[in-house]
Design a protein around this motif. Structure first.
Motif, mmCIF file in Angstrom:
data_model
loop_
_atom_site.group_PDB
_atom_site.id
_atom_site.type_symbol
_atom_site.label_atom_id
_atom_site.label_comp_id
_atom_site.label_asym_id
_atom_site.label_seq_id
_atom_site.Cartn_x
_atom_site.Cartn_y
_atom_site.Cartn_z
ATOM 1 N N ALA A 1 0.823 -1.206 0.000
ATOM 2 C CA ALA A 1 0.000 0.000 0.000
ATOM 3 C C ALA A 1 0.857 1.256 0.000
ATOM 4 O O ALA A 1 0.613 2.200 -0.758
ATOM 5 N N VAL A 2 1.888 1.284 0.829
ATOM 6 C CA VAL A 2 2.747 2.460 0.913
ATOM 7 C C VAL A 2 3.528 2.645 -0.374
ATOM 8 O O VAL A 2 3.763 3.776 -0.823
ATOM 9 N N ALA A 3 3.929 1.548 -0.986
ATOM 10 C CA ALA A 3 4.711 1.652 -2.226
ATOM 11 C C ALA A 3 3.929 2.368 -3.325
ATOM 12 O O ALA A 3 4.516 3.048 -4.169
ATOM 13 N N ALA A 4 2.602 2.245 -3.302
ATOM 14 C CA ALA A 4 1.786 2.847 -4.356
ATOM 15 C C ALA A 4 1.460 4.312 -4.091
ATOM 16 O O ALA A 4 0.978 5.011 -4.973
ATOM 17 N N ILE A 5 1.712 4.797 -2.889
ATOM 18 C CA ILE A 5 1.381 6.186 -2.542
ATOM 19 C C ILE A 5 2.449 7.119 -3.094
ATOM 20 O O ILE A 5 3.643 6.900 -2.897
ATOM 21 N N GLN A 6 2.002 8.173 -3.743
ATOM 22 C CA GLN A 6 2.931 9.114 -4.377
ATOM 23 C C GLN A 6 2.799 10.538 -3.848
ATOM 24 O O GLN A 6 3.366 11.465 -4.417
ATOM 25 N N ASP A 7 2.046 10.728 -2.755
ATOM 26 C CA ASP A 7 1.853 12.074 -2.228
ATOM 27 C C ASP A 7 1.761 12.018 -0.709
ATOM 28 O O ASP A 7 1.386 10.978 -0.139
ATOM 29 N N GLU A 8 2.102 13.122 -0.057
ATOM 30 C CA GLU A 8 2.138 13.146 1.398
ATOM 31 C C GLU A 8 0.746 13.046 2.019
ATOM 32 O O GLU A 8 0.567 12.386 3.043
ATOM 33 N N GLU A 9 -0.246 13.700 1.410
ATOM 34 C CA GLU A 9 -1.585 13.716 1.997
ATOM 35 C C GLU A 9 -2.188 12.311 2.078
ATOM 36 O O GLU A 9 -2.689 11.910 3.141
ATOM 37 N N HIS B 1 -3.279 10.079 5.574
ATOM 38 C CA HIS B 1 -4.552 9.398 5.802
ATOM 39 C C HIS B 1 -4.337 7.902 6.010
ATOM 40 O O HIS B 1 -4.992 7.286 6.858
ATOM 41 N N TRP B 2 -3.424 7.328 5.237
ATOM 42 C CA TRP B 2 -3.169 5.890 5.360
ATOM 43 C C TRP B 2 -2.638 5.547 6.749
ATOM 44 O O TRP B 2 -3.070 4.572 7.368
ATOM 45 N N LEU B 3 -1.697 6.344 7.270
ATOM 46 C CA LEU B 3 -1.114 6.048 8.575
ATOM 47 C C LEU B 3 -2.147 6.207 9.687
ATOM 48 O O LEU B 3 -2.204 5.387 10.614
ATOM 49 N N THR B 4 -2.976 7.244 9.613
ATOM 50 C CA THR B 4 -4.002 7.418 10.648
ATOM 51 C C THR B 4 -5.034 6.291 10.583
ATOM 52 O O THR B 4 -5.516 5.823 11.622
ATOM 53 N N ASP B 5 -5.362 5.840 9.369
ATOM 54 C CA ASP B 5 -6.276 4.691 9.247
ATOM 55 C C ASP B 5 -5.654 3.437 9.837
ATOM 56 O O ASP B 5 -6.339 2.634 10.491
#
Length: 386
Positions: free
Chosen positions: A240-248, A252-256
């Motif tokens: 999941a993290v590998a696919a993220i390309q932006d800080e925002e 959201h992913w970390l808080t979830d």
């Protein structure tokens, strides 16, 4: 343009709101033009010429997700709620309060009237409650981010690692004890710090986020979460993290992820409170000679101070101070019976600040002074070597 509400519905809302708050209510369209004005209604300011002011009131409510107090014509306080269909703003309900000179904008009565207007609109399904909730949550996140950034600057952190090392213990303790609000605050500070110091280095930020998630998952398992489920979530996080390309989205992913971990602990808590309490008692036993307080023991037990006190009372029938004194007296009895150390030295070794206080506490617990106790339990010296 059609009015955003029927005349009958608006008149019912107006009547209910007046009855609850003693404030008048206007219905306006999306441009701020008044609708359903009663013929001959000359009370209040000339609202027909104030469309821009009314529209601004709705814009602010939509921006922040709740009624925002504005100063309207003739210095009257006004606040509003948008009338919505899905994400489209059809118009709004604008409340008209007293003049600013007679009622401060932050007075409890005005704040209560703002809440009443939002509740009224939600209850009658004339606004998009979910959309407004999202706006409020966004505003709160931005507020916390600003506070965290200010704290970061005051802390003088010069590296992401420094932030991580400083905040990690508190975060893990909050996760273990199930203190969700505290964990959220720490996560927010960490994210703000990481983004502030690691800007334009997204891969570096990702590496620290993943390191944090691994620690969070391990702590959640220790706190009673289901290992297979939580470790599975940890594995999913890699792709999941590998696919993220932006800080925002990363934020959201970390808080979830934090919410999932906390839910896992809550739903499958195998770490009983008695075990956590024993950790606190063990800390007290090993730090008797120090000046320790309830908060120190609660932190060692991964419990909130109030929860720790409640469990301690339930399990032992004693308060924190009574338990600490009991443990110190037990240690003193052992030293008095098994060593020839001076009584003052025994008192200091057990955490008592002076001999007189030690004597008072010891006598209350045993019925004897330390000297009398030693006389009845004489220390046997080892036999002399031949």
């Amino acid at each position: 343009m059609a009015a955003p509400l029927s005349a009958s519905l608006f008149m019912r809302l107006r009547r209910d709101y007046r009855r609850a708050t003693q404030c008048d209510l206007l219905c306006v369209d999306a441009e701020g033009r008044r609708q359903h004005a009663a013929r001959g209604d000359r009370s209040g300011p000339p609202w027909k010429a104030c469309a821009a002011s009314l529209r601004r009131t709705l814009d602010e409510a939509l921006r922040w997700g709740e009624p925002c107090i504005q100063v309207g014509p003739e210095d009257r306080l006004i606040w509003g709620v948008p009338i919505m269909h899905n994400a489209q703003v059809l118009g709004g309900l604008v409340a008209v309060g007293p003049r600013l000179t007679t009622a401060p904008a932050r007075s409890p009565a005005i704040r209560k009237a703002c809440s009443a207007l939002l509740d009224l609109a939600i209850r009658h399904h004339v606004t998009n409650a979910a959309h407004l909730t999202l706006r409020r949550e966004h505003t709160e996140r931005e507020r916390r981010r600003a506070v965290a950034l200010h704290s970061l600057k005051d802390g003088g952190y010069d590296s992401i690692r420094a932030i991580y090392l400083r905040e990690e213990p508190g975060l893990l303790a909050a996760i273990k004890s199930g203190e969700r609000p505290a964990a959220r605050e720490i996560i927010n500070r960490v994210l703000v710090g990481i983004y502030h110091l690691g800007r334009h280095r997204l891969e570096l930020v990702k590496s620290f986020v993943l390191e944090l998630v691994v620690m969070m998952c391990r702590t959640a398992v220790e706190a009673g979460g289901e290992p297979a489920e939580l470790l599975g979530a940890n594995y999913e996080s890699l792709s999941a993290v590998a696919a993220i390309q932006d800080e925002e989205p990363l934020c959201h992913w970390l808080t979830d992820m934090l919410e999932r971990l906390m839910d896992g602990i809550r739903d499958n808590r195998k770490y009983p409170n008695t075990v956590l309490l024993k950790n606190g008692l063990r800390y007290m036993e090993t730090h008797l000679h120090e000046e320790i307080g309830r908060d120190d023991a609660a932190k060692a037990a991964c419990l909130s101070p109030s929860h720790f006190s409640r469990l301690l009372k339930e399990q032992t029938g004693q308060t924190f101070t009574e338990t600490l004194n009991r443990l110190r007296v037990n240690k003193a009895r052992e030293l008095l019976a098994r060593s020839d150390r001076p009584i003052l030295a025994v008192a200091l070794d057990c955490g008592f600040c002076d001999q007189s206080w030690f004597t008072k506490v010891f006598r209350k617990a045993t019925g004897l002074t330390p000297g009398e106790y030693r006389e009845r339990h004489p220390f046997a010296l080892p036999p002399a070597s031949p």
